[in-house]
Design an enzyme around this catalytic site. Structure first.
Site, mmCIF file in Angstrom:
data_model
loop_
_atom_site.group_PDB
_atom_site.id
_atom_site.type_symbol
_atom_site.label_atom_id
_atom_site.label_comp_id
_atom_site.label_asym_id
_atom_site.label_seq_id
_atom_site.Cartn_x
_atom_site.Cartn_y
_atom_site.Cartn_z
ATOM 1 N N LYS A 119 0.822 -1.227 0.000
ATOM 2 C CA LYS A 119 0.000 0.000 0.000
ATOM 3 C C LYS A 119 0.850 1.270 0.000
ATOM 4 O O LYS A 119 0.587 2.204 -0.754
ATOM 5 C CB LYS A 119 -0.915 0.030 1.230
ATOM 6 C CG LYS A 119 -1.928 -1.064 1.331
ATOM 7 C CD LYS A 119 -2.868 -0.843 2.502
ATOM 8 C CE LYS A 119 -2.197 -0.889 3.861
ATOM 9 N NZ LYS A 119 -1.599 -2.187 4.179
ATOM 10 N N ASN A 142 -3.325 6.596 5.791
ATOM 11 C CA ASN A 142 -2.628 5.672 6.680
ATOM 12 C C ASN A 142 -1.121 5.936 6.705
ATOM 13 O O ASN A 142 -0.407 5.374 7.521
ATOM 14 C CB ASN A 142 -2.899 4.223 6.243
ATOM 15 C CG ASN A 142 -2.543 3.211 7.302
ATOM 16 O OD1 ASN A 142 -2.882 3.367 8.463
ATOM 17 N ND2 ASN A 142 -1.842 2.157 6.899
ATOM 18 N N HIS A 189 -3.751 -9.026 10.798
ATOM 19 C CA HIS A 189 -4.558 -8.388 11.850
ATOM 20 C C HIS A 189 -5.621 -9.329 12.443
ATOM 21 O O HIS A 189 -6.680 -8.871 12.880
ATOM 22 C CB HIS A 189 -5.242 -7.131 11.314
ATOM 23 C CG HIS A 189 -4.288 -6.072 10.865
ATOM 24 N ND1 HIS A 189 -3.358 -5.508 11.704
ATOM 25 C CD2 HIS A 189 -4.107 -5.492 9.648
ATOM 26 C CE1 HIS A 189 -2.643 -4.613 11.035
ATOM 27 N NE2 HIS A 189 -3.069 -4.594 9.787
#
Length: 451
Positions: A119, A142, A189
């Site tokens: 990303k 982010n 996660h």
């Protein structure tokens, strides 16, 4: 949205929470900030709110504050399933993310990027291409600055490029990017999500509000991403390194080919500074996103060729007596470590940290074939040893310093020491950047050889 006089609760006081609180106060809202932490952990952020008319509730969550708020803005680090938020949801409170709030005030095209890996590189590169094409561009989300800071500064901007984590996507409602990119999905996660499917569901919310006037850039080579086309309302733009496409963007024998609505652009890869299979994926996503939104292909190519990559991603720190030392601290999940291990042979692999709940089994064959010694640290070391220890020589270390010394002694000339943790950093370090800098300092302090 008229914010004046509204009672708004900000949950979570890190950088995003501060930016949101400052923005809301500036626009006349009655702001309360709540965080379960208190003391030293919050001092840097509290100093940024000094003098502002903000009510602080630190070290606890006051239920009445959640129930009386007209809007609740949740910071990315706060799980959406905490009891006060569940209670607020049942009472019909309006719960949104900072990304959602910011998007209400943005009118220029947004390019949004998500995925388990790649990303940040993709987001940064898209920003570089847009700037090379002459567009005033904001890059954040982010990475870098919270998106709300763009709105707060009221600067002229023509393109917005935003990296989005699954956490940020959980509480969007109307957020709609002109281009939404999903690079890949692998387990990550799982210490926060109840299941792998819950993590996937959060990721694909990036496409939730798109229409036929928008673009969805999808990785055809990823088995999960490739199955999403039927649920897309946007125009799907496929990318692939494995097959030639009639429409989309693909890699073919040293060149990237972009085909869309009768147009074809061919971009050789020989001039690219960043290498590796994963970076071809990132570059294809960047080229497709920017060419579709008005960047000339020639300028896009030039921006890619000028791009040197980002720190903490397969960074060569030093070569000592024929041994190359690589720092890959950003590799916080199994998917990113797979690509790192596939890049070398004769590896001494330093790994471990705070376990994120996913399986390490996908690394088994790579460990067996390429890793000569595995040195494990942190909370996850015992679990990693159980799942992978049978495939190579395995050792454990109490500290990163001890692991570096052990790696130096274990690695022969021609070998590689790879620090690619497959875990988050929060058991032993402030963040992945702190972990990276400590590793690099230890490597730079090593003498020229070991007996």
């Amino acid at each position: 949205m008229n914010l004046s006089g509204k009672n708004i609760l900000v949950v979570g006081l890190a950088r995003t929470g501060v930016a949101v609180a400052r923005f809301l106060t500036k626009h006349g809202a009655n702001v309360t900030v709540t965080d379960m932490r208190r003391g030293e952990a919050l001092e840097p952020f509290l100093s940024m709110l000094e003098g502002l008319p903000i009510n602080l509730e630190l070290g606890y969550h006051e239920p009445q504050s959640f129930l009386s708020a007209e809007i609740i803005v949740v910071s990315p680090g706060v799980p959406m399933d905490i009891m006060p938020l569940q209670m607020s949801r049942k009472q019909g409170r309006h719960i949104i993310s900072e990304i959602e709030l910011a998007s209400l005030f943005i009118e220029v095209p947004i390019i949004a990027i998500t995925g388990t890996n790649g990303k940040t590189t993709t987001t940064t590169l898209i920003g570089e291409i847009c700037r090379k094409a002459g567009f005033a561009t904001f890059v954040g989300g982010n990475i870098g600055n919270p998106l709300i800071e763009l709105v707060d500064k009221n600067e002229k901007v023509e393109r917005v490029v935003v990296e989005l984590s699954s956490f940020q996507l959980e509480a969007i409602e109307g957020f709609c990017p002109k281009v939404a990119v999903l690079l890949n999905i692998t387990e990550d996660h799982l210490d926060r999500y109840s299941s792998y499917q819950s993590y996937i569901d959060a990721k694909i919310r990036i496409f939730k509000n798109q229409t036929g006037a928008d673009y969805a850039v999808l990785n055809l080579d990823d088995p999960i991403v490739s199955g999403l086309a039927d649920c897309m309302k946007a125009r799907v733009v496929w990318m692939s390194q494995r097959r030639e496409l009639d429409e989309g963007i693909f890699y073919r024998e040293g060149e990237i080919v972009f085909r869309w609505e009768g147009r074809e652009e061919i971009i050789p890869t020989s001039g690219f500074r960043i290498k590796g299979v994963h970076n071809i994926e990132n570059i294809m996503a960047s080229l497709a996103s920017t060419i579709l939104t008005g960047c000339p292909a020639a300028l896009a190519r030039q921006a890619v060729e000028d791009f040197r990559g980002l720190p903490h991603r397969m960074e060569l720190v030093r070569e000592i007596d024929g041994v190359r030392w690589y720092e890959d601290s950003k590799a916080t999940n199994v998917g990113s470590v797979e690509k790192a291990l596939a890049s070398f042979k004769e590896i001494t692999w330093i790994a471990g940290g705070k376990d994120k709940g996913g399986s390490y089994a996908p690394l088994a064959n790579l460990v067996k074939e390429r890793v000569r010694c595995m040195i494990l640290i942190g909370e996850a070391k015992e679990r990693m040893a159980r799942e992978l220890g049978e495939y190579t020589v395995t050792k454990t270390a109490v500290t990163l310093n001890e692991a570096v010394v052990m790696a130096a002694k274990a690695t022969k000339r021609g070998g590689v020491v790879l620090f690619s943790p497959a875990c988050s950093s929060f058991d032993m370090f402030r963040d992945y950047e702190d972990r990276a800098e400590q590793f690099k300092a230890l490597v730079r302090a090593l003498p020229g050889g070991f007996e």
